[in-house]
Write a protein that holds these residues in place. Structure first.
Motif, PDB file in Angstrom:
ATOM      1  N   ASP A 155      42.650 -25.015  11.613  1.00 20.88           N
ATOM      2  CA  ASP A 155      42.132 -24.150  12.401  1.00 20.88           C
ATOM      3  C   ASP A 155      42.338 -22.674  11.596  1.00 20.88           C
ATOM      4  N   LEU A 156      42.873 -22.995  10.407  1.00 25.77           N
ATOM      5  CA  LEU A 156      43.525 -21.534   9.780  1.00 25.77           C
ATOM      6  C   LEU A 156      42.142 -21.034   9.008  1.00 25.77           C
ATOM      7  N   LYS A 157      41.483 -20.263   9.656  1.00 27.09           N
ATOM      8  CA  LYS A 157      40.343 -19.678   9.236  1.00 27.09           C
ATOM      9  C   LYS A 157      40.199 -18.136   9.405  1.00 27.09           C
ATOM     10  N   PRO A 158      39.788 -17.379   9.004  1.00 31.79           N
ATOM     11  CA  PRO A 158      39.652 -16.019   9.105  1.00 31.79           C
ATOM     12  C   PRO A 158      39.139 -15.538  10.527  1.00 31.79           C
ATOM     13  N   CYS A 159      39.611 -14.874  11.083  1.00 32.08           N
ATOM     14  CA  CYS A 159      39.068 -14.104  12.382  1.00 32.08           C
ATOM     15  C   CYS A 159      37.882 -13.348  12.286  1.00 32.08           C
ATOM     16  N   SER A 160      37.645 -12.480  11.117  1.00 34.92           N
ATOM     17  CA  SER A 160      36.505 -11.964  10.981  1.00 34.92           C
ATOM     18  C   SER A 160      36.723 -11.731   9.462  1.00 34.92           C
ATOM     19  N   GLY A 161      35.516 -11.502   8.764  1.00 31.57           N
ATOM     20  CA  GLY A 161      35.641 -11.428   7.331  1.00 31.57           C
ATOM     21  C   GLY A 161      36.710 -12.320   6.592  1.00 31.57           C
ATOM     22  N   LYS A 162      37.697 -11.349   6.002  1.00 33.12           N
ATOM     23  CA  LYS A 162      38.809 -12.037   5.228  1.00 33.12           C
ATOM     24  C   LYS A 162      39.887 -12.182   5.971  1.00 33.12           C
ATOM     25  N   GLU A 163      40.115 -11.654   7.238  1.00 28.20           N
ATOM     26  CA  GLU A 163      41.424 -11.322   7.830  1.00 28.20           C
ATOM     27  C   GLU A 163      41.741 -12.604   8.594  1.00 28.20           C
ATOM     28  N   TYR A 164      42.876 -13.255   8.046  1.00 35.47           N
ATOM     29  CA  TYR A 164      43.570 -14.553   8.640  1.00 35.47           C
ATOM     30  C   TYR A 164      44.460 -13.948   9.798  1.00 35.47           C
ATOM     31  N   PRO A 165      44.606 -14.888  10.808  1.00 33.71           N
ATOM     32  CA  PRO A 165      45.419 -14.485  11.633  1.00 33.71           C
ATOM     33  C   PRO A 165      46.860 -14.922  11.507  1.00 33.71           C
ATOM     34  N   VAL A 166      47.551 -14.333  10.440  1.00 31.65           N
ATOM     35  CA  VAL A 166      48.935 -14.506  10.060  1.00 31.65           C
ATOM     36  C   VAL A 166      49.571 -13.362   9.817  1.00 31.65           C
ATOM     37  N   VAL A 215      56.457 -16.769   8.222  1.00 31.70           N
ATOM     38  CA  VAL A 215      55.229 -16.749   8.450  1.00 31.70           C
ATOM     39  C   VAL A 215      55.047 -17.386   9.794  1.00 31.70           C
ATOM     40  N   ASN A 216      54.042 -16.490  10.603  1.00 32.09           N
ATOM     41  CA  ASN A 216      53.745 -16.572  11.916  1.00 32.09           C
ATOM     42  C   ASN A 216      52.134 -16.971  11.987  1.00 32.09           C
ATOM     43  N   VAL A 217      51.648 -18.018  12.443  1.00 28.04           N
ATOM     44  CA  VAL A 217      50.364 -18.146  12.669  1.00 28.04           C
ATOM     45  C   VAL A 217      49.874 -17.785  14.075  1.00 28.04           C
ATOM     46  N   LEU A 218      48.907 -17.062  14.299  1.00 29.39           N
ATOM     47  CA  LEU A 218      48.392 -16.644  15.655  1.00 29.39           C
ATOM     48  C   LEU A 218      47.116 -17.168  16.065  1.00 29.39           C
ATOM     49  N   SER A 219      46.784 -17.110  16.987  1.00 34.97           N
ATOM     50  CA  SER A 219      45.180 -17.224  17.469  1.00 34.97           C
ATOM     51  C   SER A 219      44.539 -16.105  17.492  1.00 34.97           C
ATOM     52  N   CYS A 220      43.065 -16.305  17.043  1.00 31.88           N
ATOM     53  CA  CYS A 220      42.149 -14.788  16.935  1.00 31.88           C
ATOM     54  C   CYS A 220      41.941 -14.481  18.328  1.00 31.88           C
ATOM     55  N   ALA A 221      41.851 -15.303  19.163  1.00 31.64           N
ATOM     56  CA  ALA A 221      41.350 -14.910  20.759  1.00 31.64           C
ATOM     57  C   ALA A 221      42.252 -13.913  21.353  1.00 31.64           C
ATOM     58  N   ASP A 222      43.555 -14.454  21.387  1.00 30.90           N
ATOM     59  CA  ASP A 222      44.554 -13.447  22.138  1.00 30.90           C
ATOM     60  C   ASP A 222      45.784 -13.154  21.247  1.00 30.90           C
ATOM     61  N   ALA A 223      45.586 -13.561  20.250  1.00 29.52           N
ATOM     62  CA  ALA A 223      46.977 -13.160  18.923  1.00 29.52           C
ATOM     63  C   ALA A 223      48.233 -13.685  19.691  1.00 29.52           C
ATOM     64  N   ASP A 240      58.432 -24.187  13.802  1.00 29.46           N
ATOM     65  CA  ASP A 240      58.126 -24.573  15.271  1.00 29.46           C
ATOM     66  C   ASP A 240      56.707 -24.372  15.349  1.00 29.46           C
ATOM     67  N   GLU A 241      56.230 -25.395  15.938  1.00 26.22           N
ATOM     68  CA  GLU A 241      54.608 -25.619  16.378  1.00 26.22           C
ATOM     69  C   GLU A 241      54.372 -25.725  17.736  1.00 26.22           C
ATOM     70  N   GLN A 242      55.337 -25.357  18.729  1.00 22.75           N
ATOM     71  CA  GLN A 242      55.242 -25.403  20.249  1.00 22.75           C
ATOM     72  C   GLN A 242      54.781 -23.990  20.632  1.00 22.75           C
ATOM     73  N   PRO A 243      53.445 -23.736  20.898  1.00 19.33           N
ATOM     74  CA  PRO A 243      52.923 -22.424  21.021  1.00 19.33           C
ATOM     75  C   PRO A 243      53.372 -22.071  22.739  1.00 19.33           C
ATOM     76  N   PRO A 244      53.285 -20.888  23.159  1.00 23.52           N
ATOM     77  CA  PRO A 244      53.118 -19.830  22.036  1.00 23.52           C
ATOM     78  C   PRO A 244      54.653 -19.295  21.291  1.00 23.52           C
ATOM     79  N   VAL A 245      54.723 -19.057  20.314  1.00 20.15           N
ATOM     80  CA  VAL A 245      55.980 -18.885  19.463  1.00 20.15           C
ATOM     81  C   VAL A 245      55.781 -17.669  18.645  1.00 20.15           C
ATOM     82  N   TYR A 246      56.990 -16.913  18.183  1.00 22.22           N
ATOM     83  CA  TYR A 246      56.815 -15.949  17.496  1.00 22.22           C
ATOM     84  C   TYR A 246      58.274 -15.717  16.761  1.00 22.22           C
TER      85      TYR A 246
END
Length: 231
Positions: free
Chosen positions: A102-113, A130-138, A159-165
């Motif tokens: 699911d690590l894809k750009p949200c728009s253009g070349k902007e990754y949710p990272v 590094v924090n990986v976010l969701s495109c829909a709600d960050a 830690d891959e138990q969302p939501p986490v930051y």
């Protein structure tokens, strides 16, 4: 803060346990800055509009990562060597297949990272958070810490138990995790855990945990609307 919305929308809170103060600061889109606790330089991900306090960057990093490139991140201080966080995550066997898929750009070349640079493992060079976010709600989907070892970066925490930051705060690693009841909407968690880790004996050890329970009253004392959970 970035990727977490529990204390927004006018909610008040009651602190049930507290043994320390945590200072967390948001970021702007791919902008460099430091948190107010002097915790390290950060590259922002998408969907952020807050400004950040700017201080001198940490010491230069080694030539150690895929896609690394030199950049002057602040008005003063030596340049640091940044990494390509997407290449770093995709090459990491400890990152789940789901996150990589699911690590894809949200728009253009902007990754949710979001990427932070700072010392958190006691080494001579800066570490990478590094924090990986969701495109829909960050909301944070995964948090990772990379330490420079032997000319490359090694994953020393995930830690891959969302939501986490994850944030770097005064040399410690601080994780923020909203706590949801079954009827909670994503923007209205029932509470929040803030967990502080310290690098001890070549690993992160939990030092402190603060749970904050939020009030169910918003917008000038009006009760939050009931949300029926999806079946």
């Amino acid at each position: 803060m970035r990727g977490l919305t529990g204390h927004l929308n006018g909610r008040s809170s009651v602190v049930l346990m507290s043994t320390g103060t945590v200072v967390l600061v948001g970021t702007v889109l791919f902008a460099a800055g430091c948190s107010s606790g002097g915790t390290g330089l950060r590259d922002g991900g998408p969907a952020r509009t807050e400004s950040v306090a700017k201080t001198g960057p940490p010491a230069a990093e080694p030539h150690a990562s895929p896609g690394a490139g030199s950049s002057s991140a602040a008005a003063s201080g030596p340049p640091i060597r940044k990494v390509d966080p997407i290449a770093l995550l995709k090459a990491d066997p400890k990152v789940s297949a789901e996150i990589k898929r699911d690590l894809k750009p949200c728009s253009g070349k902007e990754y949710p990272v979001d990427v932070s640079y700072g010392k958190v493992t006691g080494g001579a060079v800066v570490d990478i958070v590094v924090n990986v976010l969701s495109c829909a709600d960050a909301l944070g989907r995964g948090s990772y810490v990379y330490r420079a070892l032997g000319g490359k970066y090694e994953n020393v925490f995930s830690d891959e138990q969302p939501p986490v930051y994850a944030e770097i705060d005064r040399g410690d690693l601080v994780l923020t995790k909203p706590v949801y009841a079954k009827s909670d909407a994503p923007s209205y968690p029932s509470g929040e855990d803030v967990i502080r880790y310290r690098w001890v004996g070549e690993k992160f050890t939990e030092q402190d945990r603060v749970y904050t329970e939020y009030s169910n009253v918003v917008d000038g004392g009006q009760p939050a609307p009931a949300v029926t959970p999806k079946s």
